[in-house]
Scaffold this motif. Sequence first.
Motif, short mmCIF file in Angstrom:
data_model
loop_
_atom_site.label_atom_id
_atom_site.label_comp_id
_atom_site.label_asym_id
_atom_site.label_seq_id
_atom_site.Cartn_x
_atom_site.Cartn_y
_atom_site.Cartn_z
N LEU A 231 2.55 10.72 8.35
CA LEU A 231 1.15 10.99 8.70
C LEU A 231 0.24 9.83 8.28
O LEU A 231 -0.64 9.40 9.03
CB LEU A 231 0.69 12.29 8.05
CG LEU A 231 1.30 13.56 8.62
CD1 LEU A 231 0.91 14.76 7.76
CD2 LEU A 231 0.87 13.77 10.06
N TRP A 232 0.46 9.32 7.10
CA TRP A 232 -0.33 8.20 6.58
C TRP A 232 -0.10 6.94 7.41
O TRP A 232 -1.05 6.26 7.80
CB TRP A 232 0.06 7.99 5.11
CG TRP A 232 -0.57 6.82 4.43
CD1 TRP A 232 -1.79 6.80 3.80
CD2 TRP A 232 -0.01 5.52 4.29
NE1 TRP A 232 -2.01 5.54 3.28
CE2 TRP A 232 -0.93 4.74 3.57
CE3 TRP A 232 1.19 4.93 4.69
CZ2 TRP A 232 -0.70 3.40 3.24
CZ3 TRP A 232 1.43 3.60 4.38
CH2 TRP A 232 0.49 2.85 3.65
N ALA A 233 1.18 6.64 7.70
CA ALA A 233 1.54 5.40 8.40
C ALA A 233 1.03 5.38 9.83
O ALA A 233 0.76 4.31 10.38
CB ALA A 233 3.06 5.20 8.38
N MET A 234 0.88 6.53 10.46
CA MET A 234 0.34 6.57 11.83
C MET A 234 -1.02 5.88 11.89
O MET A 234 -1.33 5.21 12.87
CB MET A 234 0.20 8.02 12.30
CG MET A 234 1.48 8.65 12.69
SD MET A 234 1.16 10.35 13.24
CE MET A 234 2.80 10.77 13.80
N ARG B 157 0.84 -1.21 0.00
CA ARG B 157 0.00 0.00 0.00
C ARG B 157 0.87 1.25 0.00
O ARG B 157 0.59 2.22 -0.71
CB ARG B 157 -0.94 -0.01 1.20
CG ARG B 157 -2.05 -1.04 1.12
CD ARG B 157 -3.17 -0.84 2.13
NE ARG B 157 -2.78 -0.47 3.46
CZ ARG B 157 -2.47 -1.31 4.44
NH1 ARG B 157 -2.47 -2.62 4.22
NH2 ARG B 157 -2.17 -0.87 5.66
N ALA B 158 1.94 1.25 0.79
CA ALA B 158 2.86 2.40 0.84
C ALA B 158 3.54 2.60 -0.51
O ALA B 158 3.65 3.73 -1.00
CB ALA B 158 3.89 2.21 1.95
N ARG B 159 4.01 1.51 -1.12
CA ARG B 159 4.68 1.59 -2.42
C ARG B 159 3.75 2.18 -3.47
O ARG B 159 4.11 3.09 -4.22
CB ARG B 159 5.18 0.22 -2.87
CG ARG B 159 6.01 0.28 -4.15
CD ARG B 159 6.04 -1.05 -4.88
NE ARG B 159 4.71 -1.51 -5.29
CZ ARG B 159 3.99 -0.98 -6.28
NH1 ARG B 159 4.43 0.05 -6.97
NH2 ARG B 159 2.79 -1.47 -6.58
N ALA B 160 2.52 1.69 -3.50
CA ALA B 160 1.56 2.16 -4.50
C ALA B 160 1.15 3.62 -4.25
O ALA B 160 1.04 4.40 -5.19
CB ALA B 160 0.33 1.26 -4.49
N HIS B 161 0.95 3.97 -3.00
CA HIS B 161 0.47 5.31 -2.67
C HIS B 161 1.55 6.37 -2.83
O HIS B 161 1.28 7.47 -3.31
CB HIS B 161 -0.07 5.31 -1.23
CG HIS B 161 -0.80 6.55 -0.86
ND1 HIS B 161 -2.09 6.81 -1.29
CD2 HIS B 161 -0.45 7.60 -0.09
CE1 HIS B 161 -2.48 7.97 -0.80
NE2 HIS B 161 -1.51 8.48 -0.07
N PHE B 162 2.80 6.04 -2.43
CA PHE B 162 3.87 7.04 -2.42
C PHE B 162 4.94 6.80 -3.49
O PHE B 162 5.87 7.59 -3.61
CB PHE B 162 4.54 7.09 -1.03
CG PHE B 162 3.60 7.53 0.05
CD1 PHE B 162 3.24 8.86 0.18
CD2 PHE B 162 3.04 6.60 0.91
CE1 PHE B 162 2.36 9.26 1.17
CE2 PHE B 162 2.16 6.99 1.90
CZ PHE B 162 1.82 8.32 2.03
N PHE C 101 8.68 11.57 3.06
CA PHE C 101 8.68 11.08 4.43
C PHE C 101 7.62 11.78 5.29
O PHE C 101 6.93 11.14 6.08
CB PHE C 101 10.06 11.24 5.06
CG PHE C 101 10.12 10.76 6.48
CD1 PHE C 101 10.01 9.41 6.78
CD2 PHE C 101 10.26 11.65 7.53
CE1 PHE C 101 10.04 8.96 8.09
CE2 PHE C 101 10.30 11.22 8.84
CZ PHE C 101 10.19 9.87 9.13
N ALA C 102 7.48 13.07 5.14
CA ALA C 102 6.49 13.81 5.93
C ALA C 102 5.08 13.27 5.65
O ALA C 102 4.31 13.00 6.58
CB ALA C 102 6.57 15.29 5.62
N GLN C 103 4.76 13.08 4.40
CA GLN C 103 3.44 12.56 4.02
C GLN C 103 3.28 11.11 4.46
O GLN C 103 2.23 10.71 4.97
CB GLN C 103 3.24 12.68 2.52
CG GLN C 103 3.24 14.10 2.02
CD GLN C 103 3.31 14.15 0.50
OE1 GLN C 103 3.35 13.13 -0.18
NE2 GLN C 103 3.33 15.36 -0.03
N PHE C 104 4.33 10.30 4.25
CA PHE C 104 4.30 8.89 4.64
C PHE C 104 4.05 8.75 6.15
O PHE C 104 3.25 7.91 6.57
CB PHE C 104 5.62 8.20 4.26
CG PHE C 104 5.78 6.85 4.90
CD1 PHE C 104 5.20 5.72 4.34
CD2 PHE C 104 6.50 6.71 6.08
CE1 PHE C 104 5.32 4.48 4.94
CE2 PHE C 104 6.65 5.48 6.69
CZ PHE C 104 6.05 4.35 6.12
#
Length: 112
Positions: free
Chosen positions: A69-72, A30-35, A64-67
């Motif tokens: 917030l998303w990962a939290m 999900r992280a790879r696809a989103h970011f 990293f800043a966006q990731f």
Amino acid sequence: MENPGAIRGFHAHIYYDAEEVGTAQAFAERARAHFRIAVGHFHLAPIGPHPRGSCQMSMSPETFAQFTLWAMHERGDLTIFAHGLSGNDLADHTRYVVWLGPSEPLDLSIFG
């Protein structure tokens, strides 16, 4: 004081136990696809300073800043250890760090 502007990127390591590999893989995908970030190998045992199974994701400071917030919200029960890439491995793993979830002891002896 070191220049924080010298951080050229970040690694975010997903930590997991054997029964969590599928959850970690789904989170990384999900992280790879989103970011559009690079996702490394899924190690099933400790490697380097990391105390258990882990997978490294690499990203720019802006991502990293966006990731983070998303990962939290998206990490569930997974622990994420993230660190800056300044060129000083010890500082990167002790000073320029962020934990999402409980922190875990690292094996810093490899940097000595």
